[in-house]
Structures are given as C-alpha cells and as structure tokens.
Design a protein around this motif. Structure first.
Motif, PDB file in Angstrom:
ATOM      1  N   LEU A 225      -0.092  15.962   1.077  1.00 21.87           N
ATOM      2  CA  LEU A 225       0.951  14.608   1.181  1.00 21.87           C
ATOM      3  C   LEU A 225       0.378  13.419   0.498  1.00 21.87           C
ATOM      4  CD1 LEU A 225       2.159  15.476   4.787  1.00 21.87           C
ATOM      5  CD2 LEU A 225       3.240  16.243   2.676  1.00 21.87           C
ATOM      6  N   THR A 226       1.184  12.492   0.257  1.00 20.78           N
ATOM      7  CA  THR A 226       0.731  11.294   0.062  1.00 20.78           C
ATOM      8  C   THR A 226       0.211  10.462   1.199  1.00 20.78           C
ATOM      9  OG1 THR A 226       3.044   9.963   0.517  1.00 20.78           O
ATOM     10  CG2 THR A 226       2.651  10.784  -1.815  1.00 20.78           C
ATOM     11  N   GLN A 227      -0.518   9.522   1.147  1.00 21.18           N
ATOM     12  CA  GLN A 227      -1.037   8.910   2.189  1.00 21.18           C
ATOM     13  C   GLN A 227       0.174   8.376   3.394  1.00 21.18           C
ATOM     14  OE1 GLN A 227      -4.179   8.384   3.069  1.00 21.18           O
ATOM     15  NE2 GLN A 227      -3.662   7.474   4.995  1.00 21.18           N
ATOM     16  N   GLU A 228       1.198   7.818   2.604  1.00 20.83           N
ATOM     17  CA  GLU A 228       2.316   7.347   3.490  1.00 20.83           C
ATOM     18  C   GLU A 228       3.013   8.471   4.261  1.00 20.83           C
ATOM     19  OE1 GLU A 228       6.234   4.301   3.013  1.00 20.83           O
ATOM     20  OE2 GLU A 228       5.721   5.750   1.520  1.00 20.83           O
ATOM     21  N   ALA A 229       3.129   9.431   3.673  1.00 25.32           N
ATOM     22  CA  ALA A 229       3.705  10.624   4.300  1.00 25.32           C
ATOM     23  C   ALA A 229       2.893  11.199   5.468  1.00 25.32           C
ATOM     24  CB  ALA A 229       4.092  11.727   3.372  1.00 25.32           C
ATOM     25  N   ALA A 230       1.606  11.327   4.842  1.00 22.27           N
ATOM     26  CA  ALA A 230       0.753  11.900   6.118  1.00 22.27           C
ATOM     27  C   ALA A 230       0.533  11.066   7.287  1.00 22.27           C
ATOM     28  CB  ALA A 230      -0.717  11.887   5.474  1.00 22.27           C
ATOM     29  N   THR A 231       0.668   9.781   7.093  1.00 27.57           N
ATOM     30  CA  THR A 231       0.725   8.770   8.112  1.00 27.57           C
ATOM     31  C   THR A 231       2.067   9.164   9.057  1.00 27.57           C
ATOM     32  OG1 THR A 231      -0.432   7.037   7.027  1.00 27.57           O
ATOM     33  CG2 THR A 231       0.923   6.173   8.861  1.00 27.57           C
TER      34      THR A 231
END
Length: 72
Positions: free
Chosen positions: A13-19
C-alpha cells in the motif's frame, strides 16, 4: 483480542493507505470488534478532512446536515 496486520501486505500500500488501515484497526480494537470492516476504514477516512472521500462527500451533499449524518 488482538488484531494483526501483516507487514508484507502493508508494504503493498501507499504510505497514506497503510496509515488509514492502521487507524481502522485501532478503531476496531477500541470498539472491541474482532474484524476490521469497510465501515471502520470509511470512518477513519471521513474523519480526515484531506481525504478524497471526505472532499467528495462535502461536494455531493450541499446541505451541512447531510454530511453530519455521514459522520454519525
């Protein structure tokens, strides 16, 4: 009860999605839910005013009470 996220899945996932996924897991845990559902993720995304979901909901619903209903 403990919800776990596989690290290799989060790497995809992207960093934002993982967050957002991590926040959704925390939300489910706080609510004593054994599984994370799309509603947990939507709640997290709606609570963040910078997400596309939040912005789209604001644009779709011209009356402020419509958006308040989504937050509840």
């Amino acid at each position: 009860m403990r919800l776990r996220i596989c690290g290799t899945q989060l790497q995809a996932l992207t960093q934002e999605a993982a967050t957002f996924v991590k926040q959704a897991v925390n939300l489910a845990t706080r609510r004593s839910h054994s599984q994370v559902t799309p509603l947990h993720l939507a709640t997290v995304m709606l609570s963040n005013s910078t997400t596309l979901l939040h912005k789209a909901c604001l644009q779709c619903h011209s009356h402020p009470l419509h958006y308040k209903a989504l937050e509840i």
